[in-house]
Design a protein around this motif. Structure first.
Motif, mmCIF file in Angstrom:
data_model
loop_
_atom_site.group_PDB
_atom_site.id
_atom_site.type_symbol
_atom_site.label_atom_id
_atom_site.label_comp_id
_atom_site.label_asym_id
_atom_site.label_seq_id
_atom_site.Cartn_x
_atom_site.Cartn_y
_atom_site.Cartn_z
ATOM 1 N N ARG A 1 0.825 -1.221 0.000
ATOM 2 C CA ARG A 1 0.000 0.000 0.000
ATOM 3 C C ARG A 1 0.855 1.265 0.000
ATOM 4 O O ARG A 1 0.497 2.287 0.567
ATOM 5 C CB ARG A 1 -0.981 -0.002 1.171
ATOM 6 N N ILE A 2 2.020 1.118 -0.598
ATOM 7 C CA ILE A 2 2.789 2.339 -0.830
ATOM 8 C C ILE A 2 2.101 3.103 -1.946
ATOM 9 O O ILE A 2 1.298 2.520 -2.702
ATOM 10 C CB ILE A 2 4.256 2.011 -1.223
ATOM 11 N N PRO A 3 2.374 4.400 -2.065
ATOM 12 C CA PRO A 3 1.741 5.168 -3.146
ATOM 13 C C PRO A 3 1.977 4.505 -4.499
ATOM 14 O O PRO A 3 3.098 4.093 -4.800
ATOM 15 C CB PRO A 3 2.435 6.535 -3.055
ATOM 16 N N GLY A 4 0.945 4.361 -5.254
ATOM 17 C CA GLY A 4 1.045 3.759 -6.579
ATOM 18 C C GLY A 4 0.726 2.274 -6.583
ATOM 19 O O GLY A 4 0.551 1.681 -7.644
ATOM 20 N N SER A 5 0.631 1.680 -5.389
ATOM 21 C CA SER A 5 0.466 0.228 -5.363
ATOM 22 C C SER A 5 -0.939 -0.207 -5.775
ATOM 23 O O SER A 5 -1.194 -1.380 -5.953
ATOM 24 C CB SER A 5 0.797 -0.314 -3.964
ATOM 25 N N GLU A 6 -1.837 0.769 -5.914
ATOM 26 C CA GLU A 6 -3.176 0.379 -6.330
ATOM 27 C C GLU A 6 -3.291 0.254 -7.850
ATOM 28 O O GLU A 6 -4.317 -0.157 -8.372
ATOM 29 C CB GLU A 6 -4.206 1.394 -5.807
#
Lengths: 192, 380, 611, 169
Positions: free
Chosen positions: C392-397
């Motif tokens: 769930r680091i930024p961009g992980s979605e």
């Protein structure tokens, strides 16, 4: 040794019926022969083959075959070869002929085999007991006699109580594995 | 041996009597003994009586792993235990097809010949003692101890070396060991003159030993006599030469013989053999540093070692004569059968029984020791 | 031939020359005991710090002279291969052969340089000794006989395992390890000293000493018989087991541990499936009990329990959401490590016992837990951890950021993947290695070259993955970057272009718990079109149970609360496997047995009540 | 997660200094919000995650009780009028007073991430306040709170990694 032992021996034993011959190397020759042909073979080896020295007679128990194997190890001082003549006799009744007339040392070996395996040698000078004068159990070298069981049945293990063991026991430890539970040679079964 | 077993062999006439000669280790119940029938002090018959000095080796060996038997076999003969290990190992090696490395073979020769020297020193002492010459016995035992010191250093044990394994030996020589062997050999050689003065050229001993327990070559061959006892009748047979093993075919040595075949001749053969053994040991000391290792062929885990099915009759020349193991494997982890052909078993029973016929009582012990018979090996 | 002529030299006067000895200096020896030679075989010494209580000395002792004594307070850890036992020697039986020294796996036993011990009758107990570094008399005089290279009888070297070269294996999913042939297996098995450390360390306590011995005796059927006493996933464990046994192996102290896993594989591979089935049948299946058991999940835990319960006579129905059995062993482990055909063999033995597997049934969706409960006497939840965690680091979605387990499932099912030329994997465990190596193979097939970079929080020595996995991944041209923590997935024009990582300063806090800290001044950019997260997994136990059952049962810190036998607070429901105790096959097997035994006890009481 | 752009409450609070009273009020409502948030979350999450949410609620309730108690003490009233420099973390701290939206059924990872961010903000805020406050009971209070929040945050961090990075699979 320049003589080709195998060839020479083959020629000699050709005079006895049913002999099988195998050589491991020049100084170890094996002959397999029917029991009734052995005395003639030994006479031949001694008389014509210069095998004057009976090094030993060995007995091997083969209970599964119902047989005893008798091995006559004879040596020629001239040919420098040891011939082992093998015969198999029925385990029951376990009787065979003495070769004392051919080889005097046979008396000692036959008496020993009689004592340890119960094989009776007809014509041997003495079938008296030699070592087991106080033994009335079965011939002990037979495979069915388990000497270790006999020892365990007749003797106790030494019961030691050293201070260190008392101390360990008081702290909740103590003997964990007794030697008789783990003895490896006892566990390893024979594969034949 | 219990009292009830001391029964006389027959009902002798009143002028004959029977004497139990031995057991020769008074502290041990049931040892080997000789039942002697006498007429006056003349022996008219004798029967060897086996005892329980060591019991049931062959049976025990069938219950032990191949490698464990190495710890057992030296105990069959205390004075000369080394050849027991060797002959057994050789049988197992043959069955397994193991190539024993050259250095191990030379180390084995070192062990064998040291053992032979120690055994002969012991025998001289014993033989001398039977004629009342105890100083020789003290010397012999003390000088043998120097060899035992060497064994302790080399093998970790003074008497039971347990030095061989099927495949080779357990340890290499420690640092400086060969120098100490040389020094001991120098010393023993220098002692030989002392022994000669005290024993071998002592006219008292010569007179006591000559003509005692004589054996012709023909008789010796008939009785299955081997080793120094046979060589004392003039037949130069030695397993090391005639059925060679180890590296004896690369070593120079003579096979001493005598012709008289009596107690004196037998002892003289041993004296000469002592010198031959020293000669062999000098060659080992000289050549061993140039023989590369290893000292053992790779062998399996002792707990999981099946020896291929087969049988072999391995022979060596012990100080007492022809020593052989007949070993049978059915391919298992333990021997199916081991049978020892010990030289003493012959010499101490049939040969001794024959040679003491007609001799005087005081010579019985001397004849026995001149044959160098080892009771444990009879009882095995 | 004699060199002295008694006629010439013999004289009654000769011995008188010896009188000269009276003039010599007497030899005097001190009375004090002397120290024996440097390799003398005296009394036993034992270095308690080295000794692990394996009892090999006891096994090689000819004379039954060695007794193992449990000493309270010593370390006792089966997983590390350490027992709180030490050998005691009976000097009424010892013959001083020193085979115990030569075969000691740790080299802890030596012999002293003492000659003598004696005592009076009332002190006989002094012949029974618990050797320590000081020895029988408490006076250390130096070590005598000890283990050196010459006399070491431990067989240190493992039989080399043949495997495909990196070049040969990278372009396909063929099994890369060859397995032992008969000769290799017998030789490898012969190294074993039968100490049983492996048995103690194994989660399911496999009878490894027994089957190793049987292999050595060339009795493969007996080996399989021993294997099936505790493990119906034998083909699987013979290939991918985490082999705690080998870590505990006593030979490993001075040499390479016995290749226990490969020996198991050899035994299983050597026997035709029909023979394996026949051997299993020998154990004898109990008469039908009339009880019905539902097992949710056809993974190792569920199927092991199914095996045991079927053998015990119960009717077992296994509900599997996916199309084939095996759980993570099929959908998580790539074919080059475990060919699915081998897994099929394990499963076939189990279904051969009458276990029914209903595929494609998702409990909680297709069938509710309440229905299961209604139709069965007991239910086992063995669903594993099928869902990947995200950083769930930024961009992980982003859609091109994947969870490793999802991709592995696709690969195993044979579904085509549109793998790009360069991918990034986050994680240092075996799952990370599995996906990295699987994608590398797909890339090799598609592009002819590998473009995989693995970043992990741990330093290389601390990777949770097996050592050999890391080495083999490296051989397959996979780049491994240890001690890098993911910061964000870089996205440009809606496409993943790479991953930023920061250097890990420390991984654990003062108490040794996992809590990484980062150096944000050391940030790197790794280009790549896919990012695959392989950091951890979770289960959907709550969803499978449904909210009604979920509310009924007790939970403990996110997991179903169970007793020691895997039984939940609901008397009809048990749980086992990764979902309960993770995370490998052999633990799942052990769990399956444990739970099955408890379920069987329960089903028996039911029978009594009914009767 | 903790990014809540565009909340209007920020502007009026952008002053260089504030009284301790004002700060304490915000802190009290910060803790109250959290307590209420977690308490409201309890029935929304599955039973398997309830322990986590309940633990968090209990922790925040403890802080709230502490603050309410302080504000009610007459002996501290004069001290509460003291002005202190507004910390840099003030805005984020104030923002966190508002309840976040974690969706209908947040999972353990989402809850932990929210809690972590909150604890981090609180830790920074109290530490800065402790630095800006004259020595006295309030400095000690802020130091105490900063340490509490640091410990709590570390605890949550460990829990996060243990939950999410579930090990060597």
């Amino acid at each position: 040794m320049t003589t080709d032992i195998g060839q020479w021996l083959g020629h000699l034993i050709g005079q006895v019926e049913g002999v099988q011959h195998r050589g491991r190397h020049a100084r170890r020759q094996r002959l397999d022969v029917a029991p009734d042909a052995l005395p003639a073979l030994l006479e031949l080896l001694q008389g014509k083959g210069s095998f004057v020295h009976l090094s030993a007679i060995s007995c091997v128990d083969w209970p599964e075959d119902g047989q005893f194997e008798l091995v006559y190890h004879v040596w020629s001082y001239e040919l420098k070869t040891l011939v082992s003549a093998h015969i198999r006799i029925p385990r029951e009744p376990g009787r065979y002929l003495s070769v004392y007339d051919i080889y005097k040392p046979a008396a000692f070996f036959e008496r020993d085999i009689h004592e340890m395996y119960g094989v009776f040698f007809e014509g041997s000078p003495s079938m008296e007991k030699f070592i087991l004068t106080e033994w009335d159990g079965p011939p002990p070298m037979r495979k069915e006699f388990d000497s270790e069981n006999w020892v365990n049945d007749h003797f106790d293990w030494q019961d030691y109580h050293p201070d260190w063991l008392n101390d360990i026991e008081s702290r909740g430890g103590g003997i964990a594995i007794r030697p008789d539970e783990q003895r490896f040679s006892r566990k390893a079964k024979h594969e034949s | 041996m219990r009292a009830e077993n001391y029964q006389s062999r027959a009902q002798p006439p009143s002028h004959e009597y029977e004497l139990n000669f031995g057991p020769n280790h008074p502290g041990i119940e049931g040892n080997y003994a000789l039942k002697v029938r006498l007429h006056g002090d003349t022996v008219i018959d004798a029967k060897a009586d086996g005892g329980y000095l060591h019991r049931g080796f062959e049976k025990l060996m069938e219950q032990r792993l191949w490698i464990q038997n190495i710890a057992l076999v030296p105990r069959i003969c205390v004075p000369d235990p080394a050849p027991m290990e060797l002959a057994y190992s050789m049988a197992v090696e043959t069955l397994c097809g193991l190539e024993v490395p050259a250095r191990a073979q030379w180390l084995r020769v070192l062990q064998m010949e040291l053992s032979r020297v120690a055994a002969h020193l012991f025998t001289f002492g014993g033989h001398a003692a039977t004629t009342g010459m105890y100083s020789t016995m003290f010397w012999g035992v003390a000088d043998r101890d120097l060899i035992l010191d060497l064994f302790e250093e080399l093998t970790g044990g003074r008497v039971y070396h347990i030095y061989n394994l099927p495949g080779g030996v357990r340890r290499d020589v420690p640092d400086g060991f060969l120098d100490r062997v040389s020094a001991t050999l120098d010393y023993l050689e220098s002692r030989l003159a002392d022994y000669d003065n005290l024993f071998f050229t002592n006219q008292v001993f010569i007179t006591r030993a000559r003509g005692i327990g004589p054996m012709s070559q023909q008789q010796a061959l008939e009785l299955g006599v081997t080793g120094p006892n046979l060589r004392a009748t003039g037949l130069a047979f030695d397993v090391r030469r005639d059925d060679p093993y180890l590296v004896y075919d690369q070593i120079e040595f003579d096979i001493p013989t005598e012709t008289a075949g009596d107690a004196w001749a037998r002892t003289l053969v041993r004296r000469a053999e002592l010198k031959e053994s020293i000669r062999i040991l000098r060659q080992v000391v000289a050549r061993l540093p140039g023989i590369p290792g290893p000292i053992r062929a790779p062998i399996p885990n002792p707990l999981a070692w099946n020896v291929p099915a087969g049988e072999y009759y391995s022979r060596v020349e012990s100080s007492k004569g022809e020593l052989a193991w007949y070993v049978v494997s059915t391919g298992g982890a333990k021997p199916w059968r081991t049978h020892i052909r010990g030289p003493s078993a012959m010499h101490a029973v049939q040969v001794l029984e024959t040679l003491v016929q007609g001799c005087r009582l005081e010579d019985v012990a001397q004849i026995m020791f001149s044959l160098d018979a080892c009771p444990p090996e009879v009882d095995r | 031939m004699s060199d002295i002529d008694y006629k010439a030299k013999g004289s009654i006067l000769n011995p008188l020359r010896t009188l000269s000895f009276f003039a010599r200096k007497p030899v005097t020896m001190p009375l004090a005991p002397r120290v024996a030679a440097e390799r003398y075989r005296g009394f036993h010494l034992n270095d308690w710090d080295k000794c692990v209580g394996c009892s090999t000395c006891q096994k090689v002792c000819d004379n039954a002279a060695i007794t193992m004594v449990r000493v309270p307070g010593l370390p006792n850890d089966p997983v590390k291969g350490v027992r709180d036992m030490r050998p005691a020697i009976d000097y009424g039986r010892c013959c001083w052969c020193a085979l115990c020294v030569d075969l000691c796996p740790t080299g802890s036993i030596t012999l002293s340089r003492e000659y003598v011990h004696t005592c009076t009758d009332d002190q006989l107990s002094s012949y029974f000794i618990l050797p320590d570094p000081k020895g029988i008399h408490g006076q250390f005089l130096g070590q005598g006989w000890r283990k050196e290279a010459d006399n070491d009888l431990v067989d240190h070297a493992r039989q080399a395992m043949g495997e495909m070269t990196p070049a040969a294996r990278i372009g396909n999913f063929a099994e890369m390890v060859n397995g032992y042939d008969r000769q290799q297996a017998i030789l490898e098995a012969s190294r074993c000293v039968q100490c049983g450390m492996c048995h103690d360390a194994c989660p399911t306590h496999m009878h490894a000493p027994e089957y190793i011995r049987a292999i050595w005796q060339d009795d493969v059927e007996e080996a399989v018989r021993q294997i099936y006493r505790t493990n119906p996933f034998a083909h699987t464990c013979g290939r991918v087991c985490t082999h705690k046994c080998e870590d505990a192996c006593s030979i490993g102290h001075t040499g390479e541990p016995i290749a226990i896993r490969w020996l198991k594989r050899y035994a299983m591979d050597s026997l035709a499936p029909e023979r394996v089935a026949a051997i299993v049948a020998e154990q004898g299946k109990a008469a039908p009990s009339g009880r019905r058991v539902a097992i949710v999940g056809a993974g190792p835990a569920g199927l092991t329990a199914a095996f045991d319960l079927a053998m015990a006579g119960h009717r077992v129905i296994v509900y599997e959401a996916l199309a084939q059995a095996g759980g993570m062993t099929r959908y998580g482990i790539p074919d080059y490590r475990l060919p699915q055909a081998m897994l099929d063999r394990d499963v076939a033995v189990i279904t051969g016992l009458g276990v029914e597997i209903r595929y494609g049934v998702r409990i909680g969706t297709d069938v509710s837990m309440a229905e299961l409960r209604r139709d069965h006497d007991a239910v086992l939840l063995a669903i594993g951890l099928q869902y990947g965690r995200s950083t769930r680091i930024p961009g992980s979605e982003h859609a091109d950021v994947y969870r490793a387990v999802d991709l592995l499932r696709e690969v195993s099912a044979g579904n085509p993947l549109d793998v790009p030329k360069q991918v990034l994997v986050i994680g240092g465990g075996n799952v990370a290695m599995d996906i990295a190596r699987s994608l590398a193979r797909l890339q090799k097939i598609r592009y002819g070259e590998v473009g995989v970079t693995v970043t992990a929080l741990q330093a290389l020595g601390e990777f949770p993955a097996d050592r050999e996995e890391i080495v083999e991944a490296g051989e397959e041209d996979i780049v491994i970057l240890p001690s890098r923590g993911p910061q964000n997935v870089a996205i440009e024009d809606g496409k993943v272009i790479g991953l930023r990582t920061a250097a890990v300063v420390s991984l654990r806090d003062a108490e040794g718990r996992f809590a990484p800290t980062y150096d944000l001044d050391d940030v790197q950019f790794h280009p790549g079109s896919w990012v695959i997260e392989a950091i951890g997994q979770l289960s959907d136990a709550e969803a499978v149970l449904g909210s009604e059952v979920s509310e009924q049962v007790e939970w403990r810190r996110g997991r179903l609360a169970t007793d020691a036998n895997g039984r939940t607070s609901a008397p009809w429901l048990w749980t086992a496997g990764d979902v309960a105790n993770g995370p490998d096959v052999v633990h799942a097997v052990a769990d399956g047995h444990r739970v099955a035994a408890d379920m069987h006890r329960f089903l028996n009481t039911l029978a009594e009540v009914m009767a | 997660m903790s990014e809540h752009e565009g909340t209007s409450s920020g502007v009026e609070r952008l002053r260089a200094t504030k009284t301790l009273k004002e700060i304490l009020d915000v802190a009290t409502s910060f803790e109250a919000t959290a307590r209420d948030f977690y308490t409201a979350l309890v029935p929304k999450v599955g039973k398997n995650l309830r322990w986590l949410v309940e633990d968090l609620a209990k922790e925040e309730a403890g802080h709230y009780t502490l603050f309410s108690g302080l504000a009610a003490r007459p002996d501290l009233e004069r001290l509460l009028q003291a002005e202190v420099a507004t910390p840099a973390s003030d805005r984020r701290f104030s923002d966190a007073v508002l309840q976040p939206d974690l969706g209908e059924r947040p999972d353990d990872q989402a809850i932990l991430q929210y809690a972590l961010a909150r604890e981090h903000t609180a830790m920074e805020q109290y530490r800065a306040l402790a630095e800006n406050t004259e020595p006295g009971p309030f400095k000690e209070l802020f130091e105490y709170l900063a340490n509490e929040e640091t410990k709590h945050k570390n605890e949550l961090e460990r829990l996060y990694y243990e939950t999410v990075h579930s090990g060597g699979v």
